[in-house]
Design an enzyme around this catalytic site. Structure first.
Site, short mmCIF file in Angstrom:
data_model
loop_
_atom_site.label_atom_id
_atom_site.label_comp_id
_atom_site.label_asym_id
_atom_site.label_seq_id
_atom_site.Cartn_x
_atom_site.Cartn_y
_atom_site.Cartn_z
N HIS A 36 0.83 -1.21 0.00
CA HIS A 36 0.00 0.00 0.00
C HIS A 36 0.86 1.26 0.00
O HIS A 36 0.57 2.23 -0.69
CB HIS A 36 -0.94 0.00 1.21
CG HIS A 36 -2.21 -0.74 0.97
ND1 HIS A 36 -2.28 -2.11 0.94
CD2 HIS A 36 -3.47 -0.30 0.71
CE1 HIS A 36 -3.52 -2.48 0.70
NE2 HIS A 36 -4.27 -1.40 0.54
N LYS A 101 -9.85 -8.30 8.20
CA LYS A 101 -10.52 -8.61 9.45
C LYS A 101 -10.48 -7.38 10.34
O LYS A 101 -9.60 -6.52 10.19
CB LYS A 101 -9.86 -9.80 10.15
CG LYS A 101 -8.49 -9.47 10.74
CD LYS A 101 -7.99 -10.59 11.63
CE LYS A 101 -6.58 -10.35 12.13
NZ LYS A 101 -6.53 -9.49 13.32
#
Lengths: 192, 281
Positions: A36, A101
């Site tokens: 990222h 999650k």
């Protein structure tokens, strides 16, 4: 149970609500912290991303190495919150869903509404089980990052749950409200 | 004087690293089954069943139960009548970690520098090593594969004596509630109380290293462990934080004397994977 196959259209996303169970079949991409960071650095330099994100799904995962003859190692979701700082430029680039999650910051919940994208959760800590839904895996960018390299996965009936929909719905808020059985004398905060 | 070759330590660490990651400890599996019996959320039960199914599959295929195979925590209790030969103990432990994570197809998750050069070390070293000198000629080794999802949601507070038991309970409940789904519940909660700023974090980690269900020797703290477990399971987080009654599998407290003006508290969370192995050489 709803079925999803990327590229995802707005019409498909309009039909999803927090709490819906989905099965994903098709091509998804993996990326976590280090990838990222590189995505954002590339965009800041005005360079194209190594993958076309329009309509796509990013799975936050850093798998364990595959044993010889196996497709992939253990491959469950990592905590999504760490990717929140990088979200907006990727949504701008057309990203339509992420799988991880844990909760997103309230800011990202708002961004998902703004850009019409969803956040899905897979069960954390069952990476062996989830790996069986992955039918192929190849590194497509940043190979030097090892477990954090960007991989293209082909998944079949990959199970996930809609945690945040395009309307601001949030499965974690709803779940705790329904099941809490204690009065707390303090505020529970979630990052902005 | 007993002699132990550190090469035996190396081989032991290697073996424990692999076993901890492939095989869910029977005591942890029992805790899943117990949670399954009391869980009223249908989705919660489905997730607990996935955890049991995952444990079986991982053991069968020697696949890590979780892709975050963790940072290696190695705790050595070495008797003062033991002489270590064959090389440096710390190097031997790190060689064991490197071999276990490389030959065992475990993920390498450590970077060499936290801030300026986050380059992967390539073999999951260094381990976080703690050594205590104890009486006699024992050599106890505890290995934990610690995932970062729960580690990141752990907290430390320098409370004041006036905060007392209520202050400690409130801090524990708030820490777990705010960690929410991110610590991968149902969690195991290690709590350190007392000592100093540096010591209390280690006490919390040491509490995680204790066996599942083991209670503090002082009945006051043993009661506090049980009360906290009960209250944590009323928070409503449930498996994966999606709502339910199974939020914590166990709560363990370690304590130490502290300064007249201090009440340090640390809450070290562990995810349901809870990978701890102990051996005596």
């Amino acid at each position: 149970m709803k079925r999803l196959t990327p590229p995802l259209t707005d019409e498909v996303l309009e039909g999803l609500r927090a709490g819906d169970k989905v099965l994903i079949t098709g091509r998804i991409y993996t990326a976590r912290d280090a990838a990222h960071k590189r995505f954002i650095e590339a965009l800041e330099r005005g360079e194209p991303l190594p993958i076309d994100l329009r309509g796509q799904i990013i799975y936050y995962v850093g798998p364990t190495p595959a044993r010889p003859g196996m497709i992939i190692g253990s491959a469950g979701p990592t905590t999504s919150l760490r990717m929140d700082k990088y979200m907006e430029p990727l949504l701008k680039a057309g990203l339509k869903a992420t799988i991880g999650k844990g909760y997103r910051s309230w800011r990202v919940v708002e961004l998902l509404k703004k850009y019409k994208a969803v956040y899905l959760v897979a069960t954390g800590g069952v990476g062996a089980l989830i790996s069986k839904r992955i039918k192929s895996a190849k590194v497509v960018a940043y190979e030097d990052l090892g477990p954090e390299a960007v991989r293209e996965l082909w998944v079949e009936d990959f199970p996930a749950i809609v945690a945040n929909d395009i309307y601001g719905g949030d499965i974690f808020r709803d779940g705790v409200e329904r099941w809490r059985r204690i009065d707390l004398k303090f505020e529970i905060t979630r990052p902005g | 004087m007993r002699t132990i070759d550190v090469r035996e330590v190396e081989e032991t660490v290697k073996k424990l690293a692999m076993e901890a990651n492939y095989y869910v400890d029977p005591s942890v599996k029992e805790a899943f089954i117990k949670a399954l019996k009391s869980e009223e959320s249908e989705l919660g039960r489905e997730i607990l069943n996935q955890m049991l199914e995952n444990a079986d599959l991982a053991a069968r295929e020697k696949l890590p139960t979780c892709q975050d195979t963790g940072v290696a925590i190695v705790y050595v209790e070495v008797g003062q009548d033991v002489r270590l030969v064959g090389g440096n103990l710390y190097d031997a432990i790190n060689r064991g970690v490197a071999k276990g994570y490389t030959e065992g197809y475990l993920r390498k998750s450590l970077v060499m520098d936290p801030l300026f050069n986050r380059k992967n070390t390539g073999d999951n070293t260094p381990a976080m090593i703690h050594v205590d000198i104890v009486p006699g000629d024992v050599f106890r080794l505890t290995f934990m594969a610690k995932g970062t999802g729960a580690e990141n949601m752990s907290r430390l507070a320098m409370l004041t004596p006036a905060d007392g038991v209520e202050g400690v309970k409130r801090f524990v409940l708030k820490t777990v509630a705010e960690a929410g789904p991110n610590a991968c519940p149902p969690v195991v909660v290690g709590i350190g109380i007392g000592g100093t700023f540096d010591m209390v974090g280690w006490l919390a980690k040491k509490a995680l290293l204790r066996p599942m269900g083991s209670r503090h020797p002082d009945p006051n703290y043993a009661r506090l462990e049980m009360e906290l477990l009960d209250e944590l399971n009323k928070l409503g987080l449930g498996p994966q934080g999606l709502g339910g009654l199974s939020t914590a599998l166990d709560v363990r407290i370690e304590t130490a004397p502290c300064h007249i003006g201090a009440l340090p508290v640390a809450v070290n969370l562990d995810c349901h994977a809870h990978r701890v192995r102990r051996v005596e050489l």
